[in-house]
Design a protein around this motif. Structure first.
Motif, PDB file in Angstrom:
ATOM      1  N   UNK A 134       0.893  -1.141   0.113  1.00  0.00           N
ATOM      2  CA  UNK A 134       0.009  -0.107  -0.225  1.00  0.00           C
ATOM      3  C   UNK A 134       1.075   1.325   0.070  1.00  0.00           C
ATOM      4  N   UNK A 135       1.991   1.429   0.785  1.00  0.00           N
ATOM      5  CA  UNK A 135       2.789   2.409   0.579  1.00  0.00           C
ATOM      6  C   UNK A 135       3.455   2.712  -0.676  1.00  0.00           C
ATOM      7  N   UNK A 136       3.719   1.472  -1.380  1.00  0.00           N
ATOM      8  CA  UNK A 136       4.362   1.612  -2.601  1.00  0.00           C
ATOM      9  C   UNK A 136       3.572   2.079  -3.584  1.00  0.00           C
ATOM     10  N   UNK A 137       1.953   1.781  -3.459  1.00  0.00           N
ATOM     11  CA  UNK A 137       1.401   2.436  -4.507  1.00  0.00           C
ATOM     12  C   UNK A 137       1.070   3.935  -4.322  1.00  0.00           C
ATOM     13  N   UNK A 138       0.841   4.337  -2.896  1.00  0.00           N
ATOM     14  CA  UNK A 138       0.997   5.786  -2.627  1.00  0.00           C
ATOM     15  C   UNK A 138       1.963   6.654  -2.935  1.00  0.00           C
ATOM     16  N   UNK A 139       3.243   6.134  -2.684  1.00  0.00           N
ATOM     17  CA  UNK A 139       4.600   6.830  -2.857  1.00  0.00           C
ATOM     18  C   UNK A 139       4.864   7.582  -4.043  1.00  0.00           C
ATOM     19  N   UNK A 140       4.311   6.866  -5.520  1.00  0.00           N
ATOM     20  CA  UNK A 140       4.563   7.719  -6.470  1.00  0.00           C
ATOM     21  C   UNK A 140       4.014   9.053  -6.650  1.00  0.00           C
ATOM     22  N   UNK A 141       2.634   9.304  -6.054  1.00  0.00           N
ATOM     23  CA  UNK A 141       1.800  10.317  -5.696  1.00  0.00           C
ATOM     24  C   UNK A 141       2.439  11.303  -4.960  1.00  0.00           C
ATOM     25  N   UNK A 142       3.008  10.680  -3.864  1.00  0.00           N
ATOM     26  CA  UNK A 142       3.487  11.455  -2.774  1.00  0.00           C
ATOM     27  C   UNK A 142       4.914  12.050  -3.263  1.00  0.00           C
ATOM     28  N   UNK A 143       5.549  11.282  -3.982  1.00  0.00           N
ATOM     29  CA  UNK A 143       7.166  11.933  -4.427  1.00  0.00           C
ATOM     30  C   UNK A 143       6.957  12.706  -5.769  1.00  0.00           C
ATOM     31  N   UNK A 144       6.397  12.194  -6.559  1.00  0.00           N
ATOM     32  CA  UNK A 144       6.442  12.521  -8.112  1.00  0.00           C
ATOM     33  C   UNK A 144       5.282  13.519  -8.176  1.00  0.00           C
ATOM     34  N   UNK A 145       4.023  13.137  -8.113  1.00  0.00           N
ATOM     35  CA  UNK A 145       3.000  14.217  -8.268  1.00  0.00           C
ATOM     36  C   UNK A 145       2.536  15.299  -7.543  1.00  0.00           C
ATOM     37  N   UNK A 146       2.671  15.145  -6.114  1.00  0.00           N
ATOM     38  CA  UNK A 146       2.397  16.236  -5.184  1.00  0.00           C
ATOM     39  C   UNK A 146       3.846  16.868  -4.662  1.00  0.00           C
ATOM     40  N   UNK A 147       4.777  15.913  -4.924  1.00  0.00           N
ATOM     41  CA  UNK A 147       6.434  16.526  -4.439  1.00  0.00           C
ATOM     42  C   UNK A 147       6.084  16.898  -3.083  1.00  0.00           C
ATOM     43  N   UNK A 148       5.920  16.243  -2.138  1.00  0.00           N
ATOM     44  CA  UNK A 148       5.638  16.739  -0.894  1.00  0.00           C
ATOM     45  C   UNK A 148       6.973  16.978  -0.055  1.00  0.00           C
ATOM     46  N   UNK A 149       7.128  18.141   0.466  1.00  0.00           N
ATOM     47  CA  UNK A 149       8.108  18.588   1.452  1.00  0.00           C
ATOM     48  C   UNK A 149       7.719  18.590   2.921  1.00  0.00           C
ATOM     49  N   UNK A 150       8.434  17.906   3.741  1.00  0.00           N
ATOM     50  CA  UNK A 150       7.986  17.717   4.884  1.00  0.00           C
ATOM     51  C   UNK A 150       9.078  18.491   5.921  1.00  0.00           C
ATOM     52  N   UNK A 151       8.616  18.956   6.863  1.00  0.00           N
ATOM     53  CA  UNK A 151       9.177  20.015   7.766  1.00  0.00           C
ATOM     54  C   UNK A 151       8.995  19.471   9.323  1.00  0.00           C
ATOM     55  N   UNK A 152       9.683  19.647  10.247  1.00  0.00           N
ATOM     56  CA  UNK A 152       9.536  19.375  11.653  1.00  0.00           C
ATOM     57  C   UNK A 152       9.215  17.976  12.011  1.00  0.00           C
ATOM     58  N   UNK A 153       9.777  17.086  11.355  1.00  0.00           N
ATOM     59  CA  UNK A 153       9.676  15.402  11.439  1.00  0.00           C
ATOM     60  C   UNK A 153      10.159  15.239  12.841  1.00  0.00           C
ATOM     61  N   UNK A 154      11.163  15.871  13.275  1.00  0.00           N
ATOM     62  CA  UNK A 154      11.872  15.748  14.592  1.00  0.00           C
ATOM     63  C   UNK A 154      11.038  16.074  15.783  1.00  0.00           C
ATOM     64  N   UNK A 155       9.787  16.818  15.548  1.00  0.00           N
ATOM     65  CA  UNK A 155       8.904  17.114  16.703  1.00  0.00           C
ATOM     66  C   UNK A 155       8.060  16.045  17.038  1.00  0.00           C
TER      67      UNK A 155
END
Length: 375
Positions: A134-155
């Motif tokens: 399931x994560x492998x199916x969602x990952x292309x949309x996350x990385x390539x389509x929406x190009x999500x940038x994550x901040x504050x993951x250390x919180x």
């Protein structure tokens, strides 16, 4: 027989050099092969290996010119320096080994699925299926389509329960899925986010099963409390359908956060509350209208009308490729509050308002920093 004389082998060797006719008659001369060394006349240069008569040189038996030997030595030397065996392409062995390992892992996964040899928790969460499929199916949309940038993951804490509270938008709940991938792929402790979902999610065929496998559960205080007590990372979007189905004109304006039930749950479990702000989801389906009559017939809370849906048919269901940013804010700790604080309505109201204001302020800040909706 008495006159017979035994000649030792040593004497025979010593006499070979004495030369005489008798010596030649006693032991025939040894035949020399074509590959033996000769001093004097000869067609082969000394040191070059010649093939046997009637045999075609094949592979390594063929004589190699000096220039070819030097070029091969340089190639083998370069391969050795790069860590590959001489005579092979660099890295080809590692690629083949990695492919074999992936194939073996895939076959083992299929065997476990067919035999039922996999674990599912009380809520229906299938960690192996989530990680490998399931994560492998969602990952292309996350990385390539929406190009999500994550901040504050250390919180987000590395262990123990925590409640992530985020804004909700986008007509379809893709923001929750992208937040789940963001935590799964970026957190150093490889934590999994368990989302609280609305009743409608578990009433839809196929969607119900997939949501359970992904670790989603019903948005109720009992399920949230159990997950937090087990040390799970729980995600909630208090705006609900009010935020998900709001008009495009009200984008990035937070709706009411309910009656503060998530704060009460966090206080009872004594777990931190982590505000989360998501920018980019509001524009994937710009909702310019709501067909309420159709929504009532279908049993939906709203039926969106966008610039592309339903006018373009199935193509109108494709989201716009906006650029996303997900920021996790500093946690609001609840450990210092007494157990009876969960029954204090004024405290719950204040904490709810604090979380909401922190998310709204971060949304405005991210919007100012954003260069474009799509880039």
């Amino acid at each position: 027989m008495a006159d017979a004389k035994v000649i030792p082998f040593d004497d025979d060797r010593s006499r070979g050099g004495a030369g005489g006719a008798g010596g030649a008659a006693q032991r025939p001369a040894r035949r020399r092969g074509a590959g033996s060394r000769r001093h004097g006349a000869g067609t082969a240069a000394m040191g070059d290996v010649q093939p046997l008569p009637g045999r075609t040189p094949v592979g390594d038996d063929a004589p190699v010119p000096r220039e070819s030997r030097e070029s091969r030595a340089e190639h083998d030397g370069g391969a050795a320096a790069s860590g590959a065996a001489p005579g092979t392409e660099s890295g080809s062995g590692d690629e083949a080994g990695g492919l074999e390992q992936r194939v073996a892992s895939g076959l083992a996964f299929l065997r476990r699925r067919l035999t039922g040899d996999y674990a599912v928790d009380d809520f229906g969460y299938d960690e192996e299926l989530t990680d490998q499929v399931l994560m492998s199916l969602l990952r292309p949309m996350y990385e390539k389509y929406f190009r999500v940038e994550v901040k504050g993951i250390e919180n987000i804490p590395s262990e123990g329960g925590a409640l992530i509270v985020a804004n909700h938008s986008g007509t379809l709940p893709l923001d929750g899925l992208m937040m789940q991938v963001a935590v799964h792929d970026n957190h150093p402790a490889d934590r999994h986010l368990r989302l609280l979902a609305a009743d409608l999610v578990f009433m839809l065929p196929v969607v119900n099963e997939l949501a359970r496998k992904l670790g989603h559960t019903l948005a109720c205080a009992e399920d949230a409390a159990r997950l937090l007590e087990q040390g799970e990372l729980v995600g909630v979007m208090p705006e609900g359908f009010k935020g998900l189905g709001k008009p495009f004109a009200d984008r990035y304006k937070l709706q009411r956060f309910g009656r503060g039930g998530f704060v009460s749950t966090a206080l009872r479990a004594r777990t931190p509350i982590i505000p989360c702000s998501i920018v980019g989801a509001e524009e994937i389906y710009p909702m310019i209208g709501n067909a309420r009559t159709v929504a009532r017939l279908l049993g939906f809370p709203y039926f969106p009308l966008t610039p592309t849906f339903p006018w373009l048919g199935p193509l109108g269901a494709i989201p716009l490729p906006t650029k996303w940013t997900i920021q996790f804010g500093e946690p609001i700790h609840t450990e210092s509050y007494p157990p009876e604080a969960a029954e204090d309505p004024m405290l719950m109201f204040n904490l709810t308002d604090q979380v909401r204001e922190q998310i709204q302020h971060t949304l405005y800040k991210l919007l100012v920093q954003r260069r474009s909706v799509f880039f």
